[in-house]
Design a protein around this motif. Structure first.
Motif, PDB file in Angstrom:
ATOM      1  N   PHE A 174      22.698  42.584  38.168  1.00 36.10           N
ATOM      2  CA  PHE A 174      24.118  42.790  37.879  1.00 36.10           C
ATOM      3  C   PHE A 174      24.292  43.593  36.590  1.00 36.10           C
ATOM      4  N   MET A 179      26.034  47.211  36.113  1.00 40.07           N
ATOM      5  CA  MET A 179      27.167  47.463  35.232  1.00 40.07           C
ATOM      6  C   MET A 179      26.852  48.562  34.226  1.00 40.07           C
ATOM      7  N   HIS A 188      32.254  37.490  34.426  1.00 43.76           N
ATOM      8  CA  HIS A 188      33.581  37.467  35.048  1.00 43.76           C
ATOM      9  C   HIS A 188      34.492  38.529  34.435  1.00 43.76           C
ATOM     10  N   THR A 248      34.071  42.142  35.573  1.00 47.76           N
ATOM     11  CA  THR A 248      34.579  42.497  36.903  1.00 47.76           C
ATOM     12  C   THR A 248      36.094  42.344  37.012  1.00 47.76           C
ATOM     13  N   THR A 249      36.739  41.940  35.931  1.00 46.53           N
ATOM     14  CA  THR A 249      38.209  41.798  35.961  1.00 46.53           C
ATOM     15  C   THR A 249      38.903  42.657  34.906  1.00 46.53           C
ATOM     16  N   ARG A 304      34.302  39.273  43.877  1.00 43.79           N
ATOM     17  CA  ARG A 304      34.159  40.421  42.980  1.00 43.79           C
ATOM     18  C   ARG A 304      32.701  40.784  42.680  1.00 43.79           C
ATOM     19  N   PRO A 316      29.494  42.665  42.899  1.00 39.17           N
ATOM     20  CA  PRO A 316      29.230  43.991  43.482  1.00 39.17           C
ATOM     21  C   PRO A 316      28.335  43.891  44.720  1.00 39.17           C
TER      22      PRO A 316
END
Length: 346
Positions: free
Chosen positions: A218, A222, A259, A262-263, A303, A305
């Motif tokens: 992850f 990112m 979190h 992704t928001t 959310r 990926p």
């Protein structure tokens, strides 16, 4: 350096034990904060690597996940089963079938099966596996390329292999490596792992379902999405450093940042937004503590990926509350709030 040394060690293991029936060790995967890029202690880094294992010839691994409702199936087992090698594509030259070969000939001419070496009953034993690898490292270290540059110390550990390598030159620089063992769940980024659990006592045949590979994947994903010179890892690292000496978990902090990544618009993680994002992290944690709810990042989270490969039931699952204990125990909740105030004031 770490990955090269471990890679050489694993290559040696595969070449020296080719005629044995131990787990086949695959290339190691760097996991944890050191490989995610936010290690809280830059001068005291522990490099953690997960070593995937495949079954040896004539064997199969069957993953038996813990009962439904357990957090990430912590009570999981790896059942080892013998497979017939007499027929078709399984036929292996100079190998007797463990199921149908003459018992006396098997005993006399072939190394014992995995069931007789690293298993308890029919299940792969974490502690026997770790001890086997400890013995291998001690005996094989002298022939590992580059090993003469380091003094080796193997630390006691029942569920992993911990090495302390000290340079033999004047710098005496020390590298600490912890190698854990795992079996991949299907083709996903989830493994049954030997990593330690929070339980006071864990049976040696129990393996924990681990998201460590999914987590490092992850953060790499990112890194390819955020603006150049993004400060998201610096935010995480600074907060993690502030946690040193506080009972607050770095995993809780990491989950909150995942979190937020992704928001929150990715353009908002630039240097100029550094203080704003730090405030966001603290505000998010405070809100979770007040609600007594922090959802696990990979379970039931739409959310995540698509590049992260999860078992289908992970995506369909109900979100898992990592703060369940806070909801059940007022004293634990009060202590967590006190620790948060201490963190905020640092």
């Amino acid at each position: 350096v770490v990955e090269d040394l471990v890679g050489d060690l694993l290559n040696l293991n595969r070449s020296l034990l080719v005629n044995n029936f131990f787990p086949v060790l695959q290339p190691a995967i760097g996991v944890g904060s050191a490989f995610e890029g936010w290690s809280p202690r830059e001068n005291d880094v522990v490099y953690r690597l997960l070593i995937p294992m495949k079954p040896p010839r004539g064997h199969a691994f069957h993953l038996e996940l813990g009962s439904a409702g357990e957090m990430l199936a912590r009570g999981s087992c790896i059942r080892v089963e013998l497979e017939c090698t007499c027929m078709g594509g399984w036929l292996v030259e100079d190998m007797l079938c463990f199921l149908h070969g003459p018992k006396e000939e098997l005993r006399r001419n072939q190394c014992p099966s995995l069931l007789r070496t690293l298993c308890t009953g029919s299940y792969l034993d974490v502690e026997k596996t770790a001890l086997w690898f400890h013995h291998f490292v001690r005996s094989a270290w002298v022939v590992v390329p580059g090993s003469h540059r380091y003094d080796l110390r193997v630390h006691p550990s029942s569920r992993s292999c911990k090495l302390q390598l000290t340079r033999t030159n004047a710098s005496r620089r020390t590298i600490v490596i912890e190698m854990m063992f795992g079996v991949q769940q299907g083709d996903s980024d989830i493994f049954l792992s030997s990593e330690n659990t929070e339980a006071i006592f864990t049976p040696s045949t129990m393996w924990s379902q681990s998201c460590a590979v999914a987590e490092v994947k992850f953060f790499r994903h990112m890194a390819s999405q955020v603006p150049h010179n993004s400060f998201h890892l610096k935010c995480l690292q600074l907060c993690a450093r502030a946690l040193v000496g506080i009972g607050f978990s770095t995993y809780t902090l990491k989950t909150a940042v995942m979190h937020l990544l992704t928001t929150t618009p990715l353009s908002g993680w630039r240097r100029r937004d550094f203080l704003l994002r730090l405030e966001d992290i603290l505000r998010y944690l405070r809100c979770c503590l007040e609600k007594k709810r922090l959802d696990h990042f990979f379970l039931g989270n739409e959310r995540v990926p698509e590049e992260i490969i999860l078992p289908s039931y992970f995506r369909m699952a109900e979100p898992l509350n990592l703060f369940q204990r806070l909801a059940q125990d007022p004293d634990t909740h009060a202590e967590a709030l006190r620790e948060f105030v201490e963190l905020r004031d640092r």
